[in-house]
Design a protein around this motif. Structure first.
Motif, mmCIF file in Angstrom:
data_model
loop_
_atom_site.group_PDB
_atom_site.id
_atom_site.type_symbol
_atom_site.label_atom_id
_atom_site.label_comp_id
_atom_site.label_asym_id
_atom_site.label_seq_id
_atom_site.Cartn_x
_atom_site.Cartn_y
_atom_site.Cartn_z
ATOM 1 N N ALA A 27 0.858 -1.184 0.000
ATOM 2 C CA ALA A 27 0.000 0.000 0.000
ATOM 3 C C ALA A 27 0.893 1.233 0.000
ATOM 4 O O ALA A 27 1.959 1.238 0.622
ATOM 5 N N VAL A 28 0.473 2.259 -0.729
ATOM 6 C CA VAL A 28 1.194 3.533 -0.801
ATOM 7 C C VAL A 28 0.180 4.649 -0.663
ATOM 8 O O VAL A 28 -0.923 4.559 -1.224
ATOM 9 N N ARG A 29 0.552 5.696 0.068
ATOM 10 C CA ARG A 29 -0.308 6.879 0.091
ATOM 11 C C ARG A 29 0.412 8.030 -0.598
ATOM 12 O O ARG A 29 1.555 8.349 -0.270
ATOM 13 N N ARG A 30 -0.285 8.640 -1.558
ATOM 14 C CA ARG A 30 0.292 9.767 -2.301
ATOM 15 C C ARG A 30 -0.802 10.797 -2.522
ATOM 16 O O ARG A 30 -1.886 10.462 -2.998
ATOM 17 N N HIS A 31 -0.513 12.053 -2.171
ATOM 18 C CA HIS A 31 -1.484 13.142 -2.277
ATOM 19 C C HIS A 31 -2.792 12.760 -1.594
ATOM 20 O O HIS A 31 -3.879 13.042 -2.105
ATOM 21 N N GLY A 32 -2.663 12.093 -0.451
ATOM 22 C CA GLY A 32 -3.828 11.770 0.375
ATOM 23 C C GLY A 32 -4.552 10.493 -0.004
ATOM 24 O O GLY A 32 -5.327 9.955 0.775
ATOM 25 N N GLN A 33 -4.265 10.011 -1.196
ATOM 26 C CA GLN A 33 -4.989 8.849 -1.710
ATOM 27 C C GLN A 33 -4.189 7.572 -1.453
ATOM 28 O O GLN A 33 -2.979 7.545 -1.680
ATOM 29 N N ALA A 34 -4.873 6.513 -0.984
ATOM 30 C CA ALA A 34 -4.213 5.219 -0.781
ATOM 31 C C ALA A 34 -4.380 4.349 -2.023
ATOM 32 O O ALA A 34 -5.448 4.339 -2.652
ATOM 33 N N TYR A 35 -3.322 3.627 -2.368
ATOM 34 C CA TYR A 35 -3.323 2.692 -3.494
ATOM 35 C C TYR A 35 -2.821 1.347 -2.987
ATOM 36 O O TYR A 35 -1.875 1.301 -2.190
ATOM 37 N N VAL A 36 -3.459 0.274 -3.441
ATOM 38 C CA VAL A 36 -3.056 -1.068 -3.007
ATOM 39 C C VAL A 36 -2.812 -1.938 -4.239
ATOM 40 O O VAL A 36 -3.635 -1.976 -5.162
ATOM 41 N N TYR A 37 -1.670 -2.617 -4.228
ATOM 42 C CA TYR A 37 -1.304 -3.516 -5.326
ATOM 43 C C TYR A 37 -0.839 -4.849 -4.759
ATOM 44 O O TYR A 37 -0.368 -4.925 -3.613
ATOM 45 N N GLU A 38 -0.931 -5.866 -5.606
ATOM 46 C CA GLU A 38 -0.295 -7.115 -5.257
ATOM 47 C C GLU A 38 1.222 -6.885 -5.294
ATOM 48 O O GLU A 38 1.727 -6.248 -6.226
ATOM 49 N N ASN A 39 1.922 -7.384 -4.292
ATOM 50 C CA ASN A 39 3.370 -7.210 -4.201
ATOM 51 C C ASN A 39 4.045 -8.310 -5.022
ATOM 52 O O ASN A 39 4.579 -9.279 -4.481
ATOM 53 N N ARG A 40 4.006 -8.111 -6.339
ATOM 54 C CA ARG A 40 4.500 -9.144 -7.251
ATOM 55 C C ARG A 40 4.909 -8.439 -8.540
ATOM 56 O O ARG A 40 4.065 -7.880 -9.248
ATOM 57 N N CYS A 41 6.181 -8.480 -8.837
ATOM 58 C CA CYS A 41 6.659 -7.811 -10.048
ATOM 59 C C CYS A 41 6.171 -8.557 -11.280
ATOM 60 O O CYS A 41 6.306 -9.788 -11.360
ATOM 61 N N PRO A 42 5.637 -7.857 -12.276
ATOM 62 C CA PRO A 42 5.185 -8.533 -13.496
ATOM 63 C C PRO A 42 6.338 -9.153 -14.291
ATOM 64 O O PRO A 42 6.111 -9.976 -15.169
ATOM 65 N N HIS A 43 7.569 -8.750 -13.989
ATOM 66 C CA HIS A 43 8.715 -9.291 -14.734
ATOM 67 C C HIS A 43 9.046 -10.719 -14.303
ATOM 68 O O HIS A 43 8.943 -11.644 -15.076
ATOM 69 N N ARG A 44 9.393 -10.934 -13.053
ATOM 70 C CA ARG A 44 9.782 -12.279 -12.602
ATOM 71 C C ARG A 44 8.882 -12.794 -11.483
ATOM 72 O O ARG A 44 9.195 -13.788 -10.847
ATOM 73 N N HIS A 45 7.809 -12.074 -11.216
ATOM 74 C CA HIS A 45 6.808 -12.515 -10.234
ATOM 75 C C HIS A 45 7.385 -12.653 -8.822
ATOM 76 O O HIS A 45 6.989 -13.539 -8.075
ATOM 77 N N VAL A 46 8.321 -11.787 -8.496
ATOM 78 C CA VAL A 46 8.923 -11.791 -7.154
ATOM 79 C C VAL A 46 8.428 -10.562 -6.387
ATOM 80 O O VAL A 46 7.953 -9.591 -6.989
ATOM 81 N N PRO A 47 8.554 -10.568 -5.041
ATOM 82 C CA PRO A 47 8.189 -9.381 -4.265
ATOM 83 C C PRO A 47 9.069 -8.191 -4.654
ATOM 84 O O PRO A 47 10.215 -8.361 -5.068
ATOM 85 N N LEU A 48 8.529 -6.991 -4.495
ATOM 86 C CA LEU A 48 9.178 -5.789 -5.029
ATOM 87 C C LEU A 48 10.117 -5.082 -4.056
ATOM 88 O O LEU A 48 11.024 -4.367 -4.492
ATOM 89 N N GLU A 49 9.908 -5.248 -2.755
ATOM 90 C CA GLU A 49 10.584 -4.343 -1.819
ATOM 91 C C GLU A 49 12.079 -4.621 -1.693
ATOM 92 O O GLU A 49 12.533 -5.740 -1.840
ATOM 93 N N TRP A 50 12.824 -3.565 -1.393
ATOM 94 C CA TRP A 50 14.267 -3.653 -1.215
ATOM 95 C C TRP A 50 14.625 -3.685 0.265
ATOM 96 O O TRP A 50 15.753 -3.992 0.636
ATOM 97 N N GLN A 51 13.678 -3.347 1.124
ATOM 98 C CA GLN A 51 13.795 -3.579 2.567
ATOM 99 C C GLN A 51 12.373 -3.565 3.100
ATOM 100 O O GLN A 51 11.451 -3.206 2.358
ATOM 101 N N ALA A 52 12.179 -3.970 4.357
ATOM 102 C CA ALA A 52 10.821 -4.037 4.886
ATOM 103 C C ALA A 52 10.101 -2.709 4.669
ATOM 104 O O ALA A 52 10.631 -1.645 5.030
ATOM 105 N N ASP A 53 8.955 -2.752 4.050
ATOM 106 C CA ASP A 53 8.119 -1.578 3.774
ATOM 107 C C ASP A 53 8.776 -0.576 2.817
ATOM 108 O O ASP A 53 8.260 0.531 2.650
ATOM 109 N N GLY A 54 9.872 -0.945 2.193
ATOM 110 C CA GLY A 54 10.565 -0.041 1.258
ATOM 111 C C GLY A 54 10.230 -0.404 -0.182
ATOM 112 O O GLY A 54 10.839 -1.307 -0.760
ATOM 113 N N PHE A 55 9.273 0.299 -0.769
ATOM 114 C CA PHE A 55 8.807 -0.004 -2.125
ATOM 115 C C PHE A 55 9.061 1.145 -3.094
ATOM 116 O O PHE A 55 8.811 1.003 -4.288
ATOM 117 N N LEU A 56 9.485 2.300 -2.588
ATOM 118 C CA LEU A 56 9.557 3.492 -3.443
ATOM 119 C C LEU A 56 10.987 3.790 -3.879
ATOM 120 O O LEU A 56 11.951 3.378 -3.217
#
Ligand code: FES
Length: 106
Positions: A27-56
């Motif tokens: 989940a990410v909040r930007r300009h007040g709005q929350a967005y939720v995505y599956e944590n799965r890269c469309p490239h290799r289907h692996v989780p996206l984060e580089w550290q806990a809760d670090g997606f940006l």
């Protein structure tokens, strides 16, 4: 819908990871709005984060995959750079009320 977190658990400009059963979400909040995505890269289907809760990325304005650096728009999940450019993260419908952030799982 499933309650993901309390109203104040996702601050402006922040990203967070969640696990719902065997589904990983982000989940990410930007300009007040929350967005939720599956944590799965469309490239290799692996989780996206580089550290806990670090997606940006460093600018905090794009979602970045830690594995090969694909960049995704926060507002749509569209991949705008990297090996899966033109593909997109899987978005989940969400809404917020006094209890917190709710998501619709498939
Ligand atoms: S696994 Fe995400 S960019 Fe390759």
């Amino acid at each position: 819908m499933i309650l993901l977190c309390a109203p104040d658990a996702l601050a402006e400009g922040q990203s967070r990871g969640f696990q719902l059963g065997n589904i990983r979400l982000l989940a990410v909040r930007r300009h007040g709005q929350a967005y939720v995505y599956e944590n799965r890269c469309p490239h290799r289907h692996v989780p996206l984060e580089w550290q806990a809760d670090g997606f940006l990325d460093d600018s905090g304005s794009l979602i970045r995959c830690a594995t090969h650096g694909a960049l995704f728009l926060i507002e749509s999940g569209e991949c705008v750079a990297g090996p899966c450019a033109g593909d997109a993260l899987h978005a989940l419908a969400c809404r917020e009320d006094d209890q917190g952030l709710w998501v619709q799982t498939d």
